[in-house]
Design a protein around this motif. Sequence first.
Motif, PDB file in Angstrom:
ATOM      1  N   PRO A 192      52.050  62.775  69.429  1.00  0.00           N
ATOM      2  CA  PRO A 192      53.486  62.263  69.140  1.00  0.00           C
ATOM      3  C   PRO A 192      53.694  61.246  70.245  1.00  0.00           C
ATOM      4  O   PRO A 192      54.584  60.355  70.011  1.00  0.00           O
ATOM      5  N   ALA A 193      53.509  61.608  71.348  1.00  0.00           N
ATOM      6  CA  ALA A 193      53.944  60.791  72.628  1.00  0.00           C
ATOM      7  C   ALA A 193      53.438  59.209  72.473  1.00  0.00           C
ATOM      8  O   ALA A 193      54.262  58.476  72.471  1.00  0.00           O
ATOM      9  N   TRP A 194      52.093  59.005  71.900  1.00  0.00           N
ATOM     10  CA  TRP A 194      51.642  57.979  71.577  1.00  0.00           C
ATOM     11  C   TRP A 194      52.343  57.105  70.587  1.00  0.00           C
ATOM     12  O   TRP A 194      52.645  55.924  70.558  1.00  0.00           O
ATOM     13  N   THR A 195      52.590  58.003  69.535  1.00  0.00           N
ATOM     14  CA  THR A 195      53.266  57.529  68.254  1.00  0.00           C
ATOM     15  C   THR A 195      55.057  56.931  68.580  1.00  0.00           C
ATOM     16  O   THR A 195      55.342  56.065  68.149  1.00  0.00           O
ATOM     17  N   ALA A 196      55.403  57.652  69.687  1.00  0.00           N
ATOM     18  CA  ALA A 196      56.808  57.140  70.020  1.00  0.00           C
ATOM     19  C   ALA A 196      56.765  56.246  71.160  1.00  0.00           C
ATOM     20  O   ALA A 196      57.810  55.604  71.095  1.00  0.00           O
ATOM     21  N   LEU A 197      55.490  55.636  71.463  1.00  0.00           N
ATOM     22  CA  LEU A 197      55.392  54.509  72.183  1.00  0.00           C
ATOM     23  C   LEU A 197      56.217  53.270  72.016  1.00  0.00           C
ATOM     24  O   LEU A 197      56.720  52.558  72.852  1.00  0.00           O
ATOM     25  N   LEU A 215      53.019  61.951  61.870  1.00  0.00           N
ATOM     26  CA  LEU A 215      53.895  62.742  63.166  1.00  0.00           C
ATOM     27  C   LEU A 215      55.275  61.888  63.089  1.00  0.00           C
ATOM     28  O   LEU A 215      56.267  62.707  63.379  1.00  0.00           O
ATOM     29  N   VAL A 216      55.412  60.647  63.085  1.00  0.00           N
ATOM     30  CA  VAL A 216      56.409  60.181  62.706  1.00  0.00           C
ATOM     31  C   VAL A 216      57.485  60.671  61.852  1.00  0.00           C
ATOM     32  O   VAL A 216      58.705  60.930  61.680  1.00  0.00           O
ATOM     33  N   ILE A 217      56.953  60.800  60.518  1.00  0.00           N
ATOM     34  CA  ILE A 217      57.680  61.258  59.213  1.00  0.00           C
ATOM     35  C   ILE A 217      58.052  62.736  59.645  1.00  0.00           C
ATOM     36  O   ILE A 217      59.427  62.944  59.280  1.00  0.00           O
ATOM     37  N   SER A 218      57.432  63.400  59.938  1.00  0.00           N
ATOM     38  CA  SER A 218      57.938  64.836  60.269  1.00  0.00           C
ATOM     39  C   SER A 218      58.723  65.158  61.351  1.00  0.00           C
ATOM     40  O   SER A 218      59.303  66.215  61.572  1.00  0.00           O
ATOM     41  N   GLY A 219      58.733  63.917  62.283  1.00  0.00           N
ATOM     42  CA  GLY A 219      59.930  64.312  63.358  1.00  0.00           C
ATOM     43  C   GLY A 219      59.091  64.694  64.456  1.00  0.00           C
ATOM     44  O   GLY A 219      59.868  64.932  65.798  1.00  0.00           O
ATOM     45  N   MET A 220      57.836  65.073  64.608  1.00  0.00           N
ATOM     46  CA  MET A 220      57.072  65.444  65.975  1.00  0.00           C
ATOM     47  C   MET A 220      57.249  64.295  67.124  1.00  0.00           C
ATOM     48  O   MET A 220      56.811  64.851  68.094  1.00  0.00           O
ATOM     49  N   SER A 221      57.595  62.945  66.700  1.00  0.00           N
ATOM     50  CA  SER A 221      57.519  62.323  67.536  1.00  0.00           C
ATOM     51  C   SER A 221      58.991  61.931  68.335  1.00  0.00           C
ATOM     52  O   SER A 221      59.213  61.063  69.124  1.00  0.00           O
ATOM     53  N   ASN A 222      59.814  62.816  67.812  1.00  0.00           N
ATOM     54  CA  ASN A 222      61.434  62.781  68.332  1.00  0.00           C
ATOM     55  C   ASN A 222      61.592  64.247  69.238  1.00  0.00           C
ATOM     56  O   ASN A 222      61.321  65.187  68.946  1.00  0.00           O
ATOM     57  N   PRO A 223      61.266  63.793  70.560  1.00  0.00           N
ATOM     58  CA  PRO A 223      61.411  64.792  71.604  1.00  0.00           C
ATOM     59  C   PRO A 223      62.665  65.698  71.504  1.00  0.00           C
ATOM     60  O   PRO A 223      62.579  67.138  71.729  1.00  0.00           O
ATOM     61  N   ALA A 224      63.803  65.077  71.058  1.00  0.00           N
ATOM     62  CA  ALA A 224      65.064  65.982  70.830  1.00  0.00           C
ATOM     63  C   ALA A 224      64.766  67.096  69.809  1.00  0.00           C
ATOM     64  O   ALA A 224      65.191  68.043  69.996  1.00  0.00           O
TER      65      ALA A 224
END
Length: 139
Positions: free
Chosen positions: A104-109, A17-26
């Motif tokens: 993704p919300a958890w990975t962005a925490l 999720l982090v690598i793909s950009g799914m944890s970036n809300p923008a």
Amino acid sequence: MRIIFGFLSGLVFGIGLVISGMSNPAKVINFLDIFGTWDPSLAFVMGGATLVTFIGYRIVLQRDHPILMTDFQLPLSTAVDKPLLMGAALFGIGWGIGGFCPGPAWTALPLMATGTLAFLPAMLIGFLIGQPIKNMMTK
């Protein structure tokens, strides 16, 4: 053993999720903004995930049972009903407004961004009140 494999699966999922950009809300909001600053790159992420899932299910379901469980836990209902449509609509609206879905919300925490810190408690409250609201609506 199940806990270790569960942890490793979650870790691989989170890293993806982090690598793909799914944890970036923008990035997610730009993907959803097809008439504005559309960013189609997440379509490749979703397409790749769909392909891997399609092939994985075909291989795994040939087995009698999962390696670490006694039976498969698959959904039994194939009905497209009001609760399914309402849940999908709420999920989509939340995704569009916040730029997050639960994983993704958890990975962005760890980034401690204001949007993440607002979204996660709201999501958890939604989880807690969702079933009682559903029960009230079906009575």
